[in-house]
Design a protein around this motif. Sequence first.
Motif, PDB file in Angstrom:
ATOM      1  N   LEU A   1      -0.228  15.661   4.936  1.00 35.53           N
ATOM      2  CA  LEU A   1      -0.531  15.139   3.402  1.00 35.53           C
ATOM      3  C   LEU A   1      -0.813  13.788   3.540  1.00 35.53           C
ATOM      4  O   LEU A   1      -0.216  13.346   4.098  1.00 35.53           O
ATOM      5  N   GLU A   2      -1.272  13.052   1.785  1.00 38.57           N
ATOM      6  CA  GLU A   2      -1.581  11.743   2.360  1.00 38.57           C
ATOM      7  C   GLU A   2      -1.490  11.896   0.584  1.00 38.57           C
ATOM      8  O   GLU A   2      -1.994  12.200  -0.248  1.00 38.57           O
ATOM      9  N   LEU A   3      -1.131  10.259   0.672  1.00 40.23           N
ATOM     10  CA  LEU A   3      -0.794   9.614  -0.652  1.00 40.23           C
ATOM     11  C   LEU A   3      -1.601   8.083  -1.049  1.00 40.23           C
ATOM     12  O   LEU A   3      -1.496   7.066  -0.073  1.00 40.23           O
ATOM     13  N   ASP A   4      -2.541   7.865  -1.909  1.00 46.28           N
ATOM     14  CA  ASP A   4      -3.585   6.842  -1.856  1.00 46.28           C
ATOM     15  C   ASP A   4      -3.071   6.433  -3.339  1.00 46.28           C
ATOM     16  O   ASP A   4      -2.757   6.627  -4.310  1.00 46.28           O
ATOM     17  N   LEU A   5      -1.726   5.668  -3.344  1.00 42.11           N
ATOM     18  CA  LEU A   5      -1.187   4.806  -4.786  1.00 42.11           C
ATOM     19  C   LEU A   5      -0.662   3.318  -4.822  1.00 42.11           C
ATOM     20  O   LEU A   5      -1.634   2.885  -3.968  1.00 42.11           O
ATOM     21  N   LYS A   6      -1.334   2.907  -6.139  1.00 46.69           N
ATOM     22  CA  LYS A   6      -1.763   1.732  -6.830  1.00 46.69           C
ATOM     23  C   LYS A   6      -0.517   1.281  -6.994  1.00 46.69           C
ATOM     24  O   LYS A   6       0.302   1.856  -7.846  1.00 46.69           O
ATOM     25  N   SER A   7      -0.390   0.124  -7.195  1.00 42.16           N
ATOM     26  CA  SER A   7       0.674  -0.598  -7.464  1.00 42.16           C
ATOM     27  C   SER A   7       0.478  -1.719  -7.170  1.00 42.16           C
ATOM     28  O   SER A   7       0.790  -3.108  -7.246  1.00 42.16           O
ATOM     29  N   ASP A   8       0.467  -2.543  -8.918  1.00 44.39           N
ATOM     30  CA  ASP A   8       0.501  -4.302  -9.024  1.00 44.39           C
ATOM     31  C   ASP A   8       1.697  -5.190  -8.320  1.00 44.39           C
ATOM     32  O   ASP A   8       1.440  -5.966  -8.110  1.00 44.39           O
ATOM     33  N   SER A   9       2.805  -4.322  -8.172  1.00 38.73           N
ATOM     34  CA  SER A   9       4.487  -4.911  -7.308  1.00 38.73           C
ATOM     35  C   SER A   9       4.532  -5.040  -6.411  1.00 38.73           C
ATOM     36  O   SER A   9       5.645  -5.529  -5.617  1.00 38.73           O
ATOM     37  N   LEU A  10       3.538  -4.483  -5.204  1.00 43.53           N
ATOM     38  CA  LEU A  10       3.960  -3.526  -4.065  1.00 43.53           C
ATOM     39  C   LEU A  10       3.505  -3.777  -2.936  1.00 43.53           C
ATOM     40  O   LEU A  10       2.766  -3.442  -3.610  1.00 43.53           O
ATOM     41  N   ARG A  11       3.662  -3.764  -2.085  1.00 45.68           N
ATOM     42  CA  ARG A  11       2.416  -3.857  -1.023  1.00 45.68           C
ATOM     43  C   ARG A  11       3.853  -3.480   0.706  1.00 45.68           C
ATOM     44  O   ARG A  11       5.117  -3.310   0.216  1.00 45.68           O
ATOM     45  N   PRO A  12       2.807  -2.531   0.621  1.00 45.56           N
ATOM     46  CA  PRO A  12       3.957  -1.800   2.196  1.00 45.56           C
ATOM     47  C   PRO A  12       4.108  -2.994   3.812  1.00 45.56           C
ATOM     48  O   PRO A  12       3.551  -3.757   4.098  1.00 45.56           O
ATOM     49  N   ARG A  13       5.187  -2.296   4.315  1.00 45.76           N
ATOM     50  CA  ARG A  13       5.123  -3.153   5.283  1.00 45.76           C
ATOM     51  C   ARG A  13       4.995  -1.783   6.619  1.00 45.76           C
ATOM     52  O   ARG A  13       5.561  -1.152   6.448  1.00 45.76           O
ATOM     53  N   PRO A  14       3.681  -2.328   6.987  1.00 45.90           N
ATOM     54  CA  PRO A  14       3.206  -1.663   7.755  1.00 45.90           C
ATOM     55  C   PRO A  14       3.856  -0.779   9.134  1.00 45.90           C
ATOM     56  O   PRO A  14       4.674  -1.563  10.133  1.00 45.90           O
ATOM     57  N   ASP A  15       3.730   0.410   9.842  1.00 52.30           N
ATOM     58  CA  ASP A  15       4.248   1.232  10.220  1.00 52.30           C
ATOM     59  C   ASP A  15       4.523   2.252  10.118  1.00 52.30           C
ATOM     60  O   ASP A  15       3.755   2.663   9.618  1.00 52.30           O
TER      61      ASP A  15
ATOM     62  N   ASP B   1      -0.139   6.269  -9.589  1.00 54.25           N
ATOM     63  CA  ASP B   1      -0.605   5.041  -9.646  1.00 54.25           C
ATOM     64  C   ASP B   1       1.424   4.999 -10.031  1.00 54.25           C
ATOM     65  O   ASP B   1       1.919   6.019 -10.084  1.00 54.25           O
ATOM     66  N   LEU B   2       2.217   4.548  -8.939  1.00 56.28           N
ATOM     67  CA  LEU B   2       3.535   3.761  -8.168  1.00 56.28           C
ATOM     68  C   LEU B   2       4.638   3.955  -9.782  1.00 56.28           C
ATOM     69  O   LEU B   2       5.561   3.846 -10.011  1.00 56.28           O
ATOM     70  N   ALA B   3       3.694   3.559 -10.989  1.00 55.76           N
ATOM     71  CA  ALA B   3       4.028   2.870 -12.257  1.00 55.76           C
ATOM     72  C   ALA B   3       4.419   4.290 -13.198  1.00 55.76           C
ATOM     73  O   ALA B   3       4.649   4.164 -14.389  1.00 55.76           O
ATOM     74  N   LYS B   4       3.743   4.853 -12.561  1.00 57.69           N
ATOM     75  CA  LYS B   4       3.441   6.773 -13.640  1.00 57.69           C
ATOM     76  C   LYS B   4       3.033   7.190 -12.339  1.00 57.69           C
ATOM     77  O   LYS B   4       2.481   8.193 -12.700  1.00 57.69           O
ATOM     78  N   PRO B   5       4.909   7.183 -11.585  1.00 57.20           N
ATOM     79  CA  PRO B   5       5.066   8.785 -11.181  1.00 57.20           C
ATOM     80  C   PRO B   5       4.982   9.637 -11.436  1.00 57.20           C
ATOM     81  O   PRO B   5       4.483  10.775 -10.793  1.00 57.20           O
TER      82      PRO B   5
END
Length: 608
Positions: free
Chosen positions: A528-542, A412-416
């Motif tokens: 390396l793969e990261l699956d992350l949760k975040s209530d306040s962030l959305r990815p800019r696909p790239d 969770d990005l809120a708890k890095p």
Amino acid sequence: MIRRLLTFLLAFSTMTVASGADGPDLSYSKTIHYQIKGGPAGYRLSSETTVQRTALTERAARAHAFDVVEQPFTTISGLRGESRGRDLKQDRITFHFPRLEDTFIPPARVHELEFPADLKIGDTITYSWHEDYKDLAFLPIASIPAIDQVVRFEIRIDHPADLQITFTPFFPHGDLPFKEDRSAPTRTVLVFQNLPRIGLFPCDPYQGLQAAVLLGVRRGAAPLTPGTPDAFSTWYLGLLRDMPKPSEAMNQLLAEELRRAASPREKARILFDYVKSEIRYIADEGAMHAFVPHDPASVLEKKYGDCKDKAWLLTALGRIHGLSIHPVLLSTVPSPDFPELAPGLFNHVICALEEQGQLTFMDPTATYSEMGDLPDPDLLVKALVLDPARPRMVTIPSQQQSEGVEIQIEGDLAKPREAKARITLRHSWRTQAIRSRRDLKSMDLENTLSNRLNRLLAKLSLDGFRFKDVDREKVVLEANADLTDFFIRTDLRVYAPSAPFRAISPDYLEREGDTHPLDTQGPDAYRLELDLKSDSLRPRPDRLSLGRTGAANHTATCSGKAGNIRLSYTFRQPFRLLPKGARAEFMAFCTQYLQLNRRLFVLQRSES
């Protein structure tokens, strides 16, 4: 086991290497005078060697102890030294038996000459010795060290008039001038004079070597030194012709288990597992056994041997059960790329199982490696397959289709600081993890795993390792992952790296302007793969992609949706010594990869 010294380079371990932009430290001359006597019924080889070193700086004058290496197929005598017109006292000439890592032909003794410690600038020391060789086939490779000022390097060979001498030079850093003198029918001479200084190059596989010369002897059209795979195999296997037949213990070993084996490959795996695990590595190099293996029956009885002993035992056991297992000679460090062979070009022995023309390689000294999955030093090297029916040179492939390191992180990005990682280690990464688990205490094991993986990953910290699964292909670990420094945070955005692996050395770019050999320390493959949760962030696909399949390549992807973010990275570098034709492409890849520290993925706050 990594073997870092080739036999033919050992003699230069105490020499001063060229010192970059400074003036030369010393001038150096060496003369090797070989004598070949006898006739077709048998030739005898001996040599007289003289070395002169003149100190040009105080630093060079402080060097006053020098080694002379005696190989197991030679006998050194008449060792003497001189400085300031005074002979070196005999009690200042000593020898010791080296303790080296496993090598095909290890040195027998190292002689040390200790000159007075009060040498001055301009002083010259001279030392010389006589050497007798057991066989003309052991005519050594002459190596010219890349030390400051090589004034003269001379090879002089006196020989019967019906013999012809060949010189094959290898220049890792560009051609050098030399002269041959064949004016006398019974003497052949090769001379290098006033060689230019060689600078120090990072990632240079031939650091310290200015040139090497392969010496060959022919009598008419017939070679007397075994330079082809057929000739070398005939000569070397001929040394083993008096080995006794397999013992009853060899015939009965693992008989029941082998009867139940479903295939020849399964039989080979059973035998390989036994030899690598039950035969300890201990070298017993008396008499000829520094370069000729012991009788396999005695190796099985004693339960120990070196690389060639273990390889010949596995080969003999395989043949009892109808398997085509062959010994394979190779060098685990870069050796001169000559068109012909010589004993000094090899430093290790492994095995290969042949099935329908395909070779599966295995290293019986690598206790934790599996059949078909070799230690890194055995990969991407030229090797001689000692198949009596068809001896041949091959290049051992990397055999690494899957990643050596695969890391999956959830958090969770809120708890890095509270992310969790699942780490899969394969190939040499797997074997080193297993060895560390066996040999190290808990804290040392933790530190070893943490240091290795954290050196690979930029600003991503792993600790608290727990072994979850170990099998023939992989080790699976679980660990804690700290992502605090992996991301750059601002009020509106969070940035993620596009190149998280410390996989390309900046030193490579220092070599962009030359054409000399480059050690890229591969092959490497990471994911390396990261699956992350975040209530306040959305990815800019790239997505980005560098390089291409079959060469160095890297991919990075940022995807997902608000609340669920996925970052995925792969890196592959298939080379060990960089092929000449791949240099420009590889350098461009390195430049682009190192510039990716400015290329970031964007995670945007949902309200912005």
